[in-house]
Enzyme design. Structure first.
Site, PDB file in Angstrom:
ATOM      1  N   CYS A  79      21.253 -27.729  26.101  1.00 37.20           N
ATOM      2  CA  CYS A  79      20.551 -29.114  24.945  1.00 37.20           C
ATOM      3  C   CYS A  79      19.300 -28.049  24.103  1.00 37.20           C
ATOM      4  O   CYS A  79      18.921 -28.881  23.141  1.00 37.20           O
ATOM      5  CB  CYS A  79      19.956 -30.670  25.400  1.00 37.20           C
TER       6      CYS A  79
ATOM      7  N   HIS B  39      11.471 -34.297  23.837  1.00 34.16           N
ATOM      8  CA  HIS B  39      12.914 -34.040  24.020  1.00 34.16           C
ATOM      9  C   HIS B  39      13.403 -35.225  25.177  1.00 34.16           C
ATOM     10  O   HIS B  39      14.269 -35.067  24.726  1.00 34.16           O
ATOM     11  CB  HIS B  39      12.751 -32.480  25.219  1.00 34.16           C
TER      12      HIS B  39
ATOM     13  N   GLU C 204       7.583 -33.532  30.979  1.00 31.59           N
ATOM     14  CA  GLU C 204       7.479 -33.191  29.222  1.00 31.59           C
ATOM     15  C   GLU C 204       6.085 -33.249  28.944  1.00 31.59           C
ATOM     16  O   GLU C 204       5.761 -32.547  28.558  1.00 31.59           O
ATOM     17  CB  GLU C 204       8.186 -34.332  28.343  1.00 31.59           C
TER      18      GLU C 204
ATOM     19  N   LYS D 153      15.421 -40.033  21.179  1.00 28.79           N
ATOM     20  CA  LYS D 153      17.455 -40.734  21.532  1.00 28.79           C
ATOM     21  C   LYS D 153      17.248 -41.365  21.747  1.00 28.79           C
ATOM     22  O   LYS D 153      17.871 -42.426  22.429  1.00 28.79           O
ATOM     23  CB  LYS D 153      16.684 -39.228  22.851  1.00 28.79           C
TER      24      LYS D 153
ATOM     25  N   HIS E 132      21.732 -39.328  23.310  1.00 25.53           N
ATOM     26  CA  HIS E 132      21.585 -36.922  23.430  1.00 25.53           C
ATOM     27  C   HIS E 132      22.298 -36.406  22.307  1.00 25.53           C
ATOM     28  O   HIS E 132      23.536 -36.523  23.481  1.00 25.53           O
ATOM     29  CB  HIS E 132      21.443 -37.153  25.066  1.00 25.53           C
TER      30      HIS E 132
ATOM     31  N   PHE F 105      20.070 -28.088  30.081  1.00 24.28           N
ATOM     32  CA  PHE F 105      20.385 -27.241  31.582  1.00 24.28           C
ATOM     33  C   PHE F 105      20.026 -25.401  30.999  1.00 24.28           C
ATOM     34  O   PHE F 105      20.175 -25.493  30.355  1.00 24.28           O
ATOM     35  CB  PHE F 105      21.250 -27.782  31.181  1.00 24.28           C
TER      36      PHE F 105
END
Lengths: 80, 420
Positions: B175, B315, B326, B344, B349, B408
């Site tokens: 991502c 994010h 975050e 998002k 996403h 990831f």
């Protein structure tokens, strides 16, 4: 056996479907590569669709010999 | 001018997203706090009894703008990249696209690179052609299977169309891929390897196996009965992300080159920071250590002080651990003062496209002095002690902003954006 007059329009519509060349441009004297700008991957796609449409087998070594639209029409005509 | 060398400016932007088929409609939707999430209308939802029945699907089908013959040679993830790249290239006013005999591009192909990342690649082609092989046999497998499934396919097709001869690259970092592409482009421009880079990300993998895989990993939002309320970053009611599809592409230029040709500049990528968590394959480090190092690196390469940063485009995917981690990273690297948003909530996403689309929205925030709201943020998680915009867009004059992207694998990529 299908006649040339029957094969050409169907072959032309396959070429249009696969390569986006206007079917009217697909005339017998044209070369697939030099005149119609069709690449080797698209030629394989056209052959697979032609096999289904006309009930023929077009082996790779025969496909390589089909330079012009007329070559293809003649091959299909004599093998269907 | 950045801290390290040449200035890198943004001269073009293009996108196709669940909110709209271009940048303008995407931005408008984001400012309005609109949701791009809807119910998936497909038989396989019931066939496989999938627990997730929603996704953030494209607002505009790529085939509305791409010719049929082109489209049949392209995976959906390649189609989206082509749509976004054409918009970005036209926006940058770099000449005809694709180039024609009477209008050659305004940049030498030898000084032009394309860098487009993806998280998953041509999964729809891979899986679709596998079905064909199993059900119909070898003869029916497309001759274009490999170029359509390879993850460098989107970059390669855009590169071919533009005649980009200086390099065509496809970073794959889940991502963070879209942001990583922009970071890579920044490095090439800084090194004066090229004059122009077309950079971004693309993704189109809404398929039973991706929904099954992500939901088995317990990362997905399950609010199937209220799709538009399902993606809820920073909200107490969040329970995972909503899978989306789309593409975002920017045109970056060396500042001198852009100036010389009189290009309109929309913002700057002033600096970039990348790091790896070295912590876990899917879970973020709850201490935000790697993420804060990436933010700090972006500030350092940009020559910015933490106090310069007024905004962080987060994010935040709406997972319980990730969103909070975050904010820990933001506090460590920048402090308590930035205004946050999480796009998002509206976009879902977009995986490998997310970092690029969100870079664009960050550039627009800095240019317009406007931070979009976080859609569906109704009750802020008490563990989040920062100022997150909710409800209405907020006017904020910005000297600098950070766009965060994490993936990831522990990939962290942060971009420092400053005004033109």
């Amino acid at each position: 056996m299908a006649t040339n007059e029957e094969i050409l329009p169907d072959l032309a519509s396959i070429v249009e479907e696969v390569a986006g060349v206007d079917a009217a441009e697909v005339t017998s004297e044209k070369s697939f590569v030099d005149d119609l700008d069709i690449d080797s991957l698209s030629m394989v796609e056209i052959a697979v669709q032609a096999e289904d449409k006309f009930g023929v087998k077009i082996p790779d070594d025969e496909l390589a010999k089909l330079t012009t639209v007329q070559d293809a029409v003649d091959y299909i005509s004599s093998h269907s | 001018m950045s801290a390290t060398g040449q200035g890198v400016v943004v001269t073009g932007m293009g996108a196709t997203t669940p909110l709209g088929g271009d940048v303008a409609t995407t931005w408008d939707g984001l400012l309005a706090g609109r949701s791009g999430v809807s119910t998936i209308d497909a038989e396989w939802i019931d066939t496989f009894e999938l627990p997730v029945k929603i996704a953030a699907q494209l607002a505009t089908e790529p085939t509305e703008t791409i010719k049929r013959v082109e489209a049949r040679r392209l995976d959906r993830s390649e189609q989206t990249a082509i749509v976004a790249a054409r918009e970005a290239w036209a926006h940058a006013d770099l000449g005809d696209y694709p180039s024609t005999e009477d209008g050659s591009p305004k940049v030498d192909g030898l000084r032009l690179a394309v860098i487009i990342g993806t998280g998953i690649g041509g999964a729809l082609t891979l899986l679709g052609q596998d079905d064909i092989l199993e059900q119909q046999g070898l003869r029916k497998v497309s001759v274009l299977t490999i170029p359509m499934l390879m993850p460098n396919g989107p970059a390669a097709h855009v590169g071919l169309e533009l005649g980009a001869a200086a390099g065509v690259h496809a970073p794959v970092s889940a991502c963070a891929s879209g942001a990583e592409a922009i970071a890579w482009g920044w490095r090439m421009l800084q090194a004066n390897e090229v004059d122009v880079v077309v950079a971004g990300g693309t993704e189109a993998c809404i398929h039973p196996i991706t929904l099954a895989g992500f939901s088995q990993a317990r990362t997905m939002a399950m609010r199937n009965d209220e799709p538009e309320r399902a993606s809820r970053p920073f909200d107490t009611g969040r329970n995972g992300f909503v899978l989306g599809e789309g593409s975002g592409i920017v045109v970056l230029e060396r500042e001198e080159f852009a100036q010389a040709r009189g290009a309109t500049v929309h913002g700057r990528v002033a600096g970039i920071g990348t790091s790896a968590d070295a912590y876990h394959i899917t879970a973020p480090d709850p201490e935000g250590t790697g993420q804060s190092r990436a933010i700090a690196a972006a500030l350092r390469t940009a020559g910015l002080d933490p106090s310069d940063v007024g905004h962080v485009n987060c994010h935040a995917t709406a997972t319980s651990v990730g969103d909070v981690a975050e904010t820990v990273a933001v506090k460590k690297a920048i402090g308590e003062h930035p205004v946050l948003t999480a796009p998002k909530g509206s976009l879902g996403h977009l995986l490998g496209a997310a970092g690029a689309v969100e870079a664009i929205t960050t550039i627009l925030s800095v240019r317009e002095g406007l931070v979009p709201p976080t859609a569906n943020l109704e009750e802020l998680d008490p563990d989040v002690t920062l100022d997150v915009v909710a409800g209405d867009a907020r006017k904020v004059s910005l000297d600098a902003a950070i766009s965060d992207s994490f993936g990831f694998g522990g990939h962290n990529v942060c971009l420092a954006i400053t005004p033109a």
